[in-house]
Design a protein around this motif. Structure first.
Motif, PDB file in Angstrom:
ATOM      1  N   ARG A   4       0.827  -1.216   0.000  1.00 20.71           N
ATOM      2  CA  ARG A   4       0.000   0.000   0.000  1.00 20.71           C
ATOM      3  C   ARG A   4       0.859   1.263   0.000  1.00 20.71           C
ATOM      4  O   ARG A   4       0.583   2.203  -0.750  1.00 20.71           O
ATOM      5  CB  ARG A   4      -0.938  -0.009   1.208  1.00 20.71           C
ATOM      6  CG  ARG A   4      -1.970   1.113   1.194  1.00 20.71           C
ATOM      7  CD  ARG A   4      -2.882   1.010   2.408  1.00 20.71           C
ATOM      8  NE  ARG A   4      -3.670  -0.214   2.369  1.00 20.71           N
ATOM      9  CZ  ARG A   4      -4.820  -0.328   1.726  1.00 20.71           C
ATOM     10  NH1 ARG A   4      -5.318   0.699   1.070  1.00 20.71           N
ATOM     11  NH2 ARG A   4      -5.483  -1.469   1.747  1.00 20.71           N
ATOM     12  N   SER A   8       1.354   4.000  -3.134  1.00 21.41           N
ATOM     13  CA  SER A   8       0.894   5.374  -2.881  1.00 21.41           C
ATOM     14  C   SER A   8       2.068   6.333  -2.709  1.00 21.41           C
ATOM     15  O   SER A   8       1.882   7.485  -2.340  1.00 21.41           O
ATOM     16  CB  SER A   8       0.015   5.421  -1.628  1.00 21.41           C
ATOM     17  OG  SER A   8       0.744   5.007  -0.489  1.00 21.41           O
ATOM     18  N   PHE A  47       4.441  11.750   1.509  1.00 15.62           N
ATOM     19  CA  PHE A  47       4.330  11.437   0.089  1.00 15.62           C
ATOM     20  C   PHE A  47       5.561  11.972  -0.642  1.00 15.62           C
ATOM     21  O   PHE A  47       5.907  13.148  -0.537  1.00 15.62           O
ATOM     22  CB  PHE A  47       3.072  12.073  -0.510  1.00 15.62           C
ATOM     23  CG  PHE A  47       2.949  11.880  -2.000  1.00 15.62           C
ATOM     24  CD1 PHE A  47       2.325  10.752  -2.507  1.00 15.62           C
ATOM     25  CD2 PHE A  47       3.451  12.820  -2.887  1.00 15.62           C
ATOM     26  CE1 PHE A  47       2.207  10.557  -3.884  1.00 15.62           C
ATOM     27  CE2 PHE A  47       3.338  12.643  -4.263  1.00 15.62           C
ATOM     28  CZ  PHE A  47       2.714  11.506  -4.756  1.00 15.62           C
ATOM     29  N   GLN A 151      -5.064   7.621  -0.120  1.00 12.23           N
ATOM     30  CA  GLN A 151      -4.296   6.996   0.947  1.00 12.23           C
ATOM     31  C   GLN A 151      -3.814   8.027   1.965  1.00 12.23           C
ATOM     32  O   GLN A 151      -3.762   9.231   1.688  1.00 12.23           O
ATOM     33  CB  GLN A 151      -3.116   6.235   0.343  1.00 12.23           C
ATOM     34  CG  GLN A 151      -3.525   5.131  -0.612  1.00 12.23           C
ATOM     35  CD  GLN A 151      -4.369   4.061   0.047  1.00 12.23           C
ATOM     36  OE1 GLN A 151      -3.936   3.370   0.953  1.00 12.23           O
ATOM     37  NE2 GLN A 151      -5.612   3.918  -0.428  1.00 12.23           N
ATOM     38  N   THR A 154      -0.872  11.415   1.773  1.00 16.35           N
ATOM     39  CA  THR A 154      -0.466  11.581   0.375  1.00 16.35           C
ATOM     40  C   THR A 154      -0.725  12.988  -0.148  1.00 16.35           C
ATOM     41  O   THR A 154      -0.521  13.254  -1.333  1.00 16.35           O
ATOM     42  CB  THR A 154      -1.200  10.573  -0.536  1.00 16.35           C
ATOM     43  OG1 THR A 154      -2.625  10.756  -0.403  1.00 16.35           O
ATOM     44  CG2 THR A 154      -0.837   9.145  -0.173  1.00 16.35           C
ATOM     45  N   TYR A 161      -3.329  11.143  -3.485  1.00 13.31           N
ATOM     46  CA  TYR A 161      -2.911  10.003  -4.303  1.00 13.31           C
ATOM     47  C   TYR A 161      -3.585   8.754  -3.778  1.00 13.31           C
ATOM     48  O   TYR A 161      -3.681   8.546  -2.570  1.00 13.31           O
ATOM     49  CB  TYR A 161      -1.389   9.843  -4.241  1.00 13.31           C
ATOM     50  CG  TYR A 161      -0.780   9.195  -5.466  1.00 13.31           C
ATOM     51  CD1 TYR A 161      -0.345   9.968  -6.537  1.00 13.31           C
ATOM     52  CD2 TYR A 161      -0.654   7.814  -5.548  1.00 13.31           C
ATOM     53  CE1 TYR A 161       0.216   9.388  -7.659  1.00 13.31           C
ATOM     54  CE2 TYR A 161      -0.095   7.216  -6.673  1.00 13.31           C
ATOM     55  CZ  TYR A 161       0.347   8.004  -7.719  1.00 13.31           C
ATOM     56  OH  TYR A 161       0.899   7.426  -8.837  1.00 13.31           O
ATOM     57  N   ALA A 162      -4.067   7.921  -4.701  1.00 13.39           N
ATOM     58  CA  ALA A 162      -4.655   6.632  -4.321  1.00 13.39           C
ATOM     59  C   ALA A 162      -3.620   5.542  -4.588  1.00 13.39           C
ATOM     60  O   ALA A 162      -2.432   5.779  -4.448  1.00 13.39           O
ATOM     61  CB  ALA A 162      -5.946   6.407  -5.100  1.00 13.39           C
ATOM     62  N   LEU A 163      -4.057   4.356  -4.984  1.00 15.92           N
ATOM     63  CA  LEU A 163      -3.117   3.268  -5.256  1.00 15.92           C
ATOM     64  C   LEU A 163      -2.782   3.242  -6.751  1.00 15.92           C
ATOM     65  O   LEU A 163      -3.429   2.576  -7.547  1.00 15.92           O
ATOM     66  CB  LEU A 163      -3.711   1.928  -4.816  1.00 15.92           C
ATOM     67  CG  LEU A 163      -3.990   1.792  -3.314  1.00 15.92           C
ATOM     68  CD1 LEU A 163      -4.594   0.436  -2.994  1.00 15.92           C
ATOM     69  CD2 LEU A 163      -2.706   2.008  -2.513  1.00 15.92           C
TER      70      LEU A 163
END
Length: 346
Positions: A4, A8, A47, A151, A154, A161-163
């Motif tokens: 994860r 991310s 991030f 996430q 991030t 930002y996601a995955l």
């Protein structure tokens, strides 16, 4: 460090590029070692875009889990079932099958070999990529939507930002999911709004299309989704360039105003016989202009600093950067013109 955090870009590892590989290409684990990819901070806290490294590690994990090469797994289990018949990672030898990538001012270049294919390097067509986007929308509407969820930690100038994908929440309440792909000579963009099942894909073979893909995404959002889809980081860069233009313009106006006032007061006069200073100023201005051109419009800085070929700084600037060049020309011209004036001693 987890899958994860790797997907991310919060894993805390060092980033890496994919330039400079020589035949025979290294394995994925050899590439990670040669790029000195290592943990530099506690995972999950900050991030920081890791270029290819984070997804390169995911690639290695997939290979160990399925006991086959990542590229073979993707082709057999992802591309073929989706009907992506013209998509693969075999991009090191074009044989006339690929578009020619262009860098800088339309300079044709060789295709860059990629080892960390988990982070990029897939060769595809617009039709095949559209099929992939359709599948992503189907997963959103019928799956658990896990990869679309923002996430933790991030938030950055580029948004959340996601995955492996970037969610853009619009003022009209809709969410567009998008991602850009950039490698020297190539630029790509995909974006989609899964509820209405609208999407777009763009594939280009030029560095100069870096901002064009974002502009097209904005127009697509405005016409199809009802609101511009704006990349916040690109907006920040354009705003920064605009501020530079304004600042340089104010400096130029101030310099001109001061000279006009001095001429009216006759505290400076135009000298015509002694032109040494005038010529010297012109030489200095042209020398600085040549240095500026070398830094912005040639690959020299990237070669010297990063040993990277075919990278040109100007391709990372928005269109309004032309305004900076125009103002600098006026400032240079003024400096040469101003050098013909000398202090009036009488």
């Amino acid at each position: 460090m987890t899958l994860r955090t790797l997907m991310s870009h919060t894993s805390g590892i060092k980033g890496s590029d994919e330039c400079g590989y020589k035949e025979p290409l290294p394995t994925i684990d050899e590439a990670l070692k040669s790029r000195d990819v290592k943990l530099k901070r506690e995972p999950g806290k900050i991030f920081e875009y890791s270029e290819f490294a984070g997804f390169g590690i995911c690639q290695l994990i997939i290979e160990e889990a399925v006991s086959s090469k990542f590229e073979e797994y993707m082709e057999s289990d992802i591309f073929k079932p989706l009907g992506m018949e013209h998509t693969s990672y075999k991009n090191w030898n074009s044989n006339g099958k690929f578009a020619t990538p262009y860098a800088g001012k339309s300079k044709p270049i060789e295709i860059t070999p990629i080892v960390m294919n988990g982070g990029g390097g897939v060769s595809t067509t617009a039709t095949d990529l559209a099929r992939f986007v359709v599948e992503l929308m189907d997963y959103y509407n019928n799956g658990n939507r896990e990869m679309f969820k923002p996430q933790k930690n991030t938030q950055s100038v580029g948004g959340l930002y996601a995955l492996g994908i970037i969610p853009r929440e619009l003022k009209n309440g809709k969410i567009v999911y998008e991602h850009n792909g950039t490698l020297t000579g190539w630029n790509a963009q995909m974006a989609f709004e899964p509820v209405s099942k609208n999407g777009m894909v763009i594939l280009t073979n030029s560095d100069k299309s870096y901002y064009m893909t974002y502009d097209l995404m904005e127009k697509w959002g405005e016409r199809v989704i009802g609101e511009k889809v704006i990349d916040t980081q690109m907006k920040q860069i354009s705003k920064m360039v605009f501020n530079i233009i304004v600042t340089l313009s104010m400096i130029l106006l101030l310099l001109v105003a001061v000279l006009v006032i001095k001429i009216k007061r006759k505290s400076v006069i135009l000298f015509e016989k002694r032109k040494t200073r005038y010529i010297t100023s012109a030489i200095i201005v042209f020398a600085l202009a040549a240095l500026y051109y070398a830094c912005i419009y040639t690959e020299l800085p990237f070669k010297l600093l990063f040993n990277m070929q075919n990278y040109y700084l100007f391709t990372f600037f928005p269109l309004n950067f032309r305004g900076v060049n125009i103002i600098l020309v006026f400032i240079g011209t003024f400096i040469i013109f101003r050098s013909r004036y000398s202090k009036n001693k009488f």
